[in-house]
Write a protein that holds these residues in place. Structure first.
Motif, PDB file in Angstrom:
ATOM      1  N   ASP A   1       6.223 -24.144  68.043  1.00  0.00           N
ATOM      2  CA  ASP A   1       7.875 -23.376  67.608  1.00  0.00           C
ATOM      3  C   ASP A   1       7.277 -21.864  66.477  1.00  0.00           C
ATOM      4  O   ASP A   1       7.130 -20.872  66.703  1.00  0.00           O
ATOM      5  CB  ASP A   1       8.352 -23.786  66.612  1.00  0.00           C
ATOM      6  N   PHE A   2       6.082 -22.694  65.220  1.00  0.00           N
ATOM      7  CA  PHE A   2       5.433 -21.796  64.745  1.00  0.00           C
ATOM      8  C   PHE A   2       4.384 -21.247  64.954  1.00  0.00           C
ATOM      9  O   PHE A   2       4.648 -19.160  64.875  1.00  0.00           O
ATOM     10  CB  PHE A   2       4.824 -22.574  63.399  1.00  0.00           C
ATOM     11  N   TYR A   3       3.620 -21.483  66.014  1.00  0.00           N
ATOM     12  CA  TYR A   3       3.277 -20.220  66.808  1.00  0.00           C
ATOM     13  C   TYR A   3       2.691 -19.304  68.166  1.00  0.00           C
ATOM     14  O   TYR A   3       3.046 -18.489  67.784  1.00  0.00           O
ATOM     15  CB  TYR A   3       1.505 -21.396  67.209  1.00  0.00           C
ATOM     16  N   ARG A   4       4.386 -19.735  67.860  1.00  0.00           N
ATOM     17  CA  ARG A   4       4.885 -19.024  69.233  1.00  0.00           C
ATOM     18  C   ARG A   4       6.291 -18.029  68.747  1.00  0.00           C
ATOM     19  O   ARG A   4       5.213 -16.637  69.417  1.00  0.00           O
ATOM     20  CB  ARG A   4       6.179 -19.761  70.418  1.00  0.00           C
ATOM     21  N   TYR A   5       6.143 -18.028  67.418  1.00  0.00           N
ATOM     22  CA  TYR A   5       6.857 -17.023  66.182  1.00  0.00           C
ATOM     23  C   TYR A   5       5.668 -16.049  66.196  1.00  0.00           C
ATOM     24  O   TYR A   5       5.903 -14.900  65.739  1.00  0.00           O
ATOM     25  CB  TYR A   5       8.043 -17.620  65.159  1.00  0.00           C
ATOM     26  N   CYS A   6       4.239 -16.379  65.957  1.00  0.00           N
ATOM     27  CA  CYS A   6       3.800 -15.584  65.284  1.00  0.00           C
ATOM     28  C   CYS A   6       3.342 -14.771  66.429  1.00  0.00           C
ATOM     29  O   CYS A   6       3.122 -13.387  66.631  1.00  0.00           O
ATOM     30  CB  CYS A   6       2.550 -16.505  64.517  1.00  0.00           C
ATOM     31  N   LYS A   7       2.712 -15.520  67.443  1.00  0.00           N
ATOM     32  CA  LYS A   7       2.443 -14.409  68.149  1.00  0.00           C
ATOM     33  C   LYS A   7       3.873 -13.094  68.954  1.00  0.00           C
ATOM     34  O   LYS A   7       3.566 -12.287  68.740  1.00  0.00           O
ATOM     35  CB  LYS A   7       2.889 -15.657  69.896  1.00  0.00           C
ATOM     36  N   GLU A   8       4.756 -13.957  68.734  1.00  0.00           N
ATOM     37  CA  GLU A   8       6.073 -12.179  69.203  1.00  0.00           C
ATOM     38  C   GLU A   8       5.908 -11.747  68.113  1.00  0.00           C
ATOM     39  O   GLU A   8       6.817 -10.617  68.264  1.00  0.00           O
ATOM     40  CB  GLU A   8       7.867 -13.252  69.185  1.00  0.00           C
ATOM     41  N   HIS A   9       5.960 -12.178  66.835  1.00  0.00           N
ATOM     42  CA  HIS A   9       5.704 -10.628  65.702  1.00  0.00           C
ATOM     43  C   HIS A   9       4.429 -10.606  65.206  1.00  0.00           C
ATOM     44  O   HIS A   9       4.103  -9.683  64.135  1.00  0.00           O
ATOM     45  CB  HIS A   9       6.449 -11.848  64.408  1.00  0.00           C
ATOM     46  N   ASP A  10       2.948 -10.925  66.324  1.00  0.00           N
ATOM     47  CA  ASP A  10       2.053  -9.707  66.810  1.00  0.00           C
ATOM     48  C   ASP A  10       1.474 -10.198  65.316  1.00  0.00           C
ATOM     49  O   ASP A  10       0.923  -9.417  64.132  1.00  0.00           O
ATOM     50  CB  ASP A  10       2.098  -8.481  66.272  1.00  0.00           C
ATOM     51  N   ILE A  11       1.605 -11.559  64.899  1.00  0.00           N
ATOM     52  CA  ILE A  11       0.481 -12.078  63.461  1.00  0.00           C
ATOM     53  C   ILE A  11      -0.250 -13.463  64.194  1.00  0.00           C
ATOM     54  O   ILE A  11      -0.435 -14.079  64.700  1.00  0.00           O
ATOM     55  CB  ILE A  11       1.327 -12.803  62.405  1.00  0.00           C
ATOM     56  N   PRO A  12      -1.380 -12.618  63.989  1.00  0.00           N
ATOM     57  CA  PRO A  12      -3.041 -13.951  63.910  1.00  0.00           C
ATOM     58  C   PRO A  12      -2.873 -15.171  63.253  1.00  0.00           C
ATOM     59  O   PRO A  12      -2.039 -14.999  62.089  1.00  0.00           O
ATOM     60  CB  PRO A  12      -3.945 -12.725  63.839  1.00  0.00           C
ATOM     61  N   VAL A  13      -3.225 -16.170  63.801  1.00  0.00           N
ATOM     62  CA  VAL A  13      -3.341 -17.308  63.366  1.00  0.00           C
ATOM     63  C   VAL A  13      -4.752 -18.326  63.130  1.00  0.00           C
ATOM     64  O   VAL A  13      -5.510 -17.264  64.963  1.00  0.00           O
ATOM     65  CB  VAL A  13      -2.544 -18.457  64.095  1.00  0.00           C
ATOM     66  N   VAL A  14      -5.403 -18.133  61.935  1.00  0.00           N
ATOM     67  CA  VAL A  14      -6.884 -18.559  62.245  1.00  0.00           C
ATOM     68  C   VAL A  14      -6.863 -19.602  61.275  1.00  0.00           C
ATOM     69  O   VAL A  14      -6.327 -19.456  60.480  1.00  0.00           O
ATOM     70  CB  VAL A  14      -7.426 -17.184  61.943  1.00  0.00           C
ATOM     71  N   ILE A  15      -7.674 -20.427  62.347  1.00  0.00           N
ATOM     72  CA  ILE A  15      -8.456 -21.715  61.301  1.00  0.00           C
ATOM     73  C   ILE A  15      -9.349 -21.588  60.551  1.00  0.00           C
ATOM     74  O   ILE A  15      -9.984 -21.437  60.512  1.00  0.00           O
ATOM     75  CB  ILE A  15      -8.463 -22.965  62.019  1.00  0.00           C
ATOM     76  N   ILE A  16      -9.478 -21.965  59.188  1.00  0.00           N
ATOM     77  CA  ILE A  16     -10.042 -21.405  58.261  1.00  0.00           C
ATOM     78  C   ILE A  16     -10.306 -23.125  57.693  1.00  0.00           C
ATOM     79  O   ILE A  16      -9.731 -24.084  57.199  1.00  0.00           O
ATOM     80  CB  ILE A  16      -9.994 -20.616  57.126  1.00  0.00           C
ATOM     81  N   SER A  17     -11.776 -23.851  58.232  1.00  0.00           N
ATOM     82  CA  SER A  17     -11.698 -24.976  58.370  1.00  0.00           C
ATOM     83  C   SER A  17     -13.577 -25.578  57.790  1.00  0.00           C
ATOM     84  O   SER A  17     -14.125 -24.579  57.810  1.00  0.00           O
ATOM     85  CB  SER A  17     -12.069 -25.871  59.295  1.00  0.00           C
ATOM     86  N   SER A  18     -13.565 -27.112  56.965  1.00  0.00           N
ATOM     87  CA  SER A  18     -14.005 -27.377  55.972  1.00  0.00           C
ATOM     88  C   SER A  18     -15.428 -28.149  57.352  1.00  0.00           C
ATOM     89  O   SER A  18     -15.995 -28.831  57.072  1.00  0.00           O
ATOM     90  CB  SER A  18     -14.549 -27.902  54.930  1.00  0.00           C
ATOM     91  N   GLY A  19     -14.528 -28.571  58.715  1.00  0.00           N
ATOM     92  CA  GLY A  19     -14.923 -29.162  59.703  1.00  0.00           C
ATOM     93  C   GLY A  19     -15.799 -28.253  60.391  1.00  0.00           C
ATOM     94  O   GLY A  19     -16.322 -27.612  60.160  1.00  0.00           O
ATOM     95  N   MET A  20     -16.000 -29.105  61.700  1.00  0.00           N
ATOM     96  CA  MET A  20     -17.387 -28.405  62.315  1.00  0.00           C
ATOM     97  C   MET A  20     -16.184 -27.455  63.298  1.00  0.00           C
ATOM     98  O   MET A  20     -15.646 -28.548  64.212  1.00  0.00           O
ATOM     99  CB  MET A  20     -18.013 -29.354  62.431  1.00  0.00           C
TER     100      MET A  20
END
Length: 261
Positions: free
Chosen positions: A102-121
């Motif tokens: 739901d969070f990701y769907r809301y971001c897409k609907e409101h033109d908000i990029p979602v970017v993962i910033i991780s210390s993993g690989m």
């Protein structure tokens, strides 16, 4: 604001283009639940006690995250576990954070990029994401992380984005370019642990996940350093807070003052 480029540690890996014309950007350490069974170090490496002590040493600034995390991963590789095996363990055990769809769907609907910033690989992250949300949605989510070097004999080791930084991946460098824009967006950052200490001071709104079991190291760091932050239990709770800011019902300052999503 003065540029931060000169002081930035050199990156061994490319960055995706920053989203210059957005009003809001979400940068998140991770989008999943990491149950005990999925912790590679706990189950395939030197165990939970040494892993936990490593995190406490990072928090107390006795060790750098870069060095402690490398030791954790080396203990997994030294026990004979291949990178592909680690990938399958994570795919089997990790679950998507409650409320993220739901969070990701809301971001897409409101033109908000979602970017993962991780210390993993990146290969592990991409494999888990594809398994959880499907390859199409997973391809849309940009990942800024470390990489991995796998040798012909099966041995593998982490390839840090910023090897000269004590963080290995200095996450502030994913935030600061946004702060330097002429018309900067509001940057929401979501984190939960010692790997996020480098980002904690730099986001406009910092969300810190409240974890069960007492391993709330990022929250402890923020309290110690007097860094304003918002505690959240899952992305369903976070959505209420983020949407209130995006829709102008609440200012970022008011949300931070409340301290909990």
């Amino acid at each position: 604001m003065a540029s931060n480029v000169d002081s930035a540690p050199k990156s061994t890996l490319p960055y995706p283009p920053i989203h210059k014309d957005k009003k809001f950007v979400v940068l998140s350490d991770w989008l999943v639940n990491l149950p005990h069974a999925a912790d590679l170090t706990d189950h395939l490496g030197f165990g939970v006690e040494k892993r936990r002590q490593g995190n406490l040493d990072i928090l107390a600034e006795k060790k750098t995250f870069r060095d402690a995390f490398r030791e954790m991963l080396e203990s997994v590789s030294a026990n004979g576990h291949t990178f592909e095996e680690c990938k399958e363990v994570l795919k089997k055990n990790i679950t998507l954070d409650v409320g993220f769809r739901d969070f990701y769907r809301y971001c897409k609907e409101h033109d908000i990029p979602v970017v993962i910033i991780s210390s993993g690989m990146a290969p592990l992250i991409r494999a888990v994401l594809s398994n959880l949300i499907g390859e199409e949605d997973a391809k849309e989510i940009e990942i800024v992380s470390n990489e991995v070097d796998v040798q012909p004999d099966g041995k593998w080791e982490i390839k840090y984005r910023h090897p000269t930084s004590g963080f290995g991946h200095d996450k502030s460098q994913a935030i600061l370019p946004y702060r330097d824009l002429p018309d900067p967006p509001t940057v929401f950052f979501f984190g939960d642990g010692v790997s996020d200490m480098s980002a904690a001071r730099h986001a406009n709104v910092l969300y810190v996940k409240q974890k069960e079991g007492g391993d709330n190291d990022l929250a402890a760091y923020c309290r110690r350093e007097s860094i304003p932050h918002i505690l959240f239990e899952d992305f369903g709770h976070a959505l209420r807070s983020v949407s209130a800011i995006v829709e102008g019902k609440k200012s970022a300052q008011d949300a931070l003052a409340e301290g909990r999503a």
